[in-house]
Scaffold this active site. Structure first.
Site, PDB file in Angstrom:
ATOM      1  N   ASP A  66      32.000  48.765  35.815  1.00 41.61           N
ATOM      2  CA  ASP A  66      31.464  47.852  36.468  1.00 41.61           C
ATOM      3  C   ASP A  66      30.323  47.321  35.853  1.00 41.61           C
ATOM      4  O   ASP A  66      28.228  47.715  36.726  1.00 41.61           O
ATOM      5  CB  ASP A  66      30.935  48.094  37.658  1.00 41.61           C
ATOM      6  N   GLU A 242      36.051  40.427  44.399  1.00 35.49           N
ATOM      7  CA  GLU A 242      35.009  41.441  44.951  1.00 35.49           C
ATOM      8  C   GLU A 242      33.959  40.878  43.940  1.00 35.49           C
ATOM      9  O   GLU A 242      34.203  40.415  43.119  1.00 35.49           O
ATOM     10  CB  GLU A 242      35.168  42.671  44.859  1.00 35.49           C
TER      11      GLU A 242
END
Length: 570
Positions: A66, A242
């Protein structure tokens, strides 16, 4: 004369007290680890040696998922998810996007990071780092799924120094990020569930935007608005929109999101609008990054690419960082989600990751004027590197982490190495454990450590763990039964533990403990001289160390481990 005599007496008392403390510490016979070495042995690097104008991607090998990136002037800063790792949110600095140094962790205090009872894949998700030029401040915003924290933001003027305590944010959902417009206004965007009663299918999510109050560090109440419903085309039932980020270019606003979940359908998609609050129109050429269309059995496979962030360079070019995985020969992911980088072509209306829609390669061309210094002058190494640590410095290398709590509560470094004071929890506890972890960064590797230790009872154990989570792990250690010392190897799968092998041993000498892996095949070895190694338990499968079997979002961690609550009985 009296002052000299009193000073001398105080020095003598201090020396005696210090000696007594050392004697007391020695009587505890706490384990001391030293001479740690880690060596990567992946074929892909041997078969693809670097030329003078090349560098490797991933730029961060092992469990660094991430990624988010920002720039101030010539300085780039990158952060990653850290889940229940402590300290949390590793932060890296570069001036050229190739050579990186870790400068610390954003969340390094218990007031910031409350993960003491978190599952390993709980805690800190998907951090976003942004520099706001209008108040010369860096922000890191994230979802901390633990300790009642929720969505939080911290800030600093200098990313290499301390960050603030968290400001808790008043909204639900995950994956928040900030956008600072050039008129000084600020916005916050995030993933959320659809409004109650409007969910159309499993995995249906929305992207929301809020106005953000920079003075209060809080979203503006009732300013929220859904700007994406479902994804690029809701009629196709896209899942898990997302990881949103907004960028501004040529007076247009671009919303980039991950779509398809974090597995083999993962991708990155892009939308455009004339206004930061929408409406946002998806590009016709979506996705702009994915690896989902290619043969499952391709060589040197890179998969699951997505969850990206863009940065504009000083000279106006663009690069994107993103996560992806490199499965082993059994198609299992043991190294976790890693941080990759690609140049981005934004010469047209929409950005496109260069070669992000073909099978990813390990080699990239260096940006103009950049020299590859990885592994030199303090820059993080890349490829098949070696890492060594004798733990003689007061401060640990930033690559060492704990789980669920500060390392400083159980470690001491010094001239003899790393002393671990064992907790009364073992590796299977959903609690802080006395384990110092290093990420597995290659499919094939060798890790060795020297251990000085004589356990007092069967409750005492020290050694190495290979740890995916508390329910999936290996423990290779030395313990005691009666008057005898034993080497033991235990496999825990879905919470059920099995002793693979145990062997009576003489540990009057130094003990060297080693784990090696060649893809899915792991071996645990020991030596008394550091040269000749013997195996315990044969070759074992790394299946339980993979995301595929164990679940979650982390990679395998190699731990220097001690406990006073051992339950492995030889």
């Amino acid at each position: 004369m009296k002052k000299i005599a009193i000073t001398t007496l105080l020095i003598i008392l201090s020396i005696n007290q210090s000696s007594a403390q050392k004697s007391k510490a020695n009587n505890k016979e706490e384990p001391v680890f030293s001479e740690f070495t880690y060596q990567g042995k992946d074929d892909i690097y041997d078969k693809n040696p670097l030329k003078s104008d090349e560098f490797y991607t991933p730029i961060l090998q092992g469990c660094y998922p991430d990624p988010s990136i920002t720039r101030k002037g010539n300085d780039y800063y990158l952060v990653n998810s850290s889940f229940a790792m402590f300290p949390g949110v590793p932060i890296f600095h570069s001036t050229d996007l190739v050579n990186w140094k870790q400068i610390g962790h954003v969340l390094d205090r218990e007031s910031q990071l409350k993960v003491e009872d978190s599952r390993i894949s709980g805690g800190v998700y998907a951090p976003d780092i942004k520099y706001n030029p209008y108040n010369d401040t860096f922000y890191m915003i994230t979802t901390e799924i633990a300790g009642g924290m929720g969505n939080i933001v911290v800030k600093t003027k200098d990313p290499s120094k301390s960050w603030s305590d968290p400001f808790k944010l008043n909204f639900e959902g995950i994956d928040p990020s900030l956008f600072f417009d050039d008129n000084g206004k600020a916005y916050l965007i995030h993933n959320d569930a659809p409004d109650k009663g409007t969910e159309l299918y499993q995995g249906h999510r929305v992207i929301k935007i809020w106005e953000y109050d920079l003075q209060k560090d809080q979203v503006v109440p009732n300013s929220d608005k859904i700007i994406v419903n479902g994804g690029t085309d809701i009629t196709q039932k896209p899942i898990w929109i997302e990881g949103p980020h907004i960028y501004k270019k040529n007076n247009k606003y671009y919303l980039m999101c991950a779509e398809g979940g974090t597995g083999d359908w993962h991708s990155e998609v892009i939308f455009v609008s004339d206004n930061p609050t929408g409406p946002y129109i998806p590009a016709k050429n979506n996705p702009i990054l994915t690896q989902r269309y290619f043969a499952k059995d391709r060589t040197n496979k890179v998969d699951w690419a997505g969850h990206a962030d863009l940065v504009e360079t000083v000279d106006g070019n663009y690069y994107g960082v993103f996560l992806a995985v490199r499965p082993n020969e059994k198609q299992r992911v043991n190294t976790g989600r890693e941080t990759f980088i690609l140049p981005v072509d934004w010469s047209g209306e929409f950005p496109v990751f260069e070669n992000g829609l073909v099978p990813l390669k390990p080699l990239l061309k260096l940006p103009n004027g950049v020299e590859n210094k990885t592994g030199k002058a303090g820059y993080l190494p890349n490829g098949n590197f070696n890492f060594t640590d004798n733990f003689t410095f007061n401060e640990l290398d930033y690559r060492w982490i704990g789980i669920r709590g500060p390392r400083e509560k159980f470690i001491i470094t010094g001239k003899n190495g790393l002393t671990i004071t064992p907790f009364k929890t073992n590796i299977k506890a959903n609690a802080p454990t006395s384990t110092l972890f290093y990420r597995q960064q290659h499919a094939s590797f060798e890790a060795t450590v020297k251990l000085s230790y004589k356990p007092k009872s069967e409750k005492d154990l020290a050694g190495i763990t290979c740890f995916q989570n508390e329910k999936f792990n290996y423990v290779f250690g030395v313990t005691k039964k009666g008057q005898d010392y034993y080497l033991v190897l235990e496999r825990t799968e879905n919470g059920k533990s099995t002793i693979i092998a145990s062997q009576k041993t003489d540990i009057n000498n130094q003990l060297y403990m080693q784990v090696t892996a060649k893809g899915d095949d792991y071996s645990f070895n020991y030596s008394f001289d550091g040269n000749t190694f013997n195996n315990l338990g044969g070759t074992v499968s790394g299946d339980i160390l993979s995301t595929d079997i164990a679940g979650g979002f982390t990679g395998n961690l190699i731990g220097l481990y001690a406990t006073s609550s051992n339950d492995i009985l030889p």
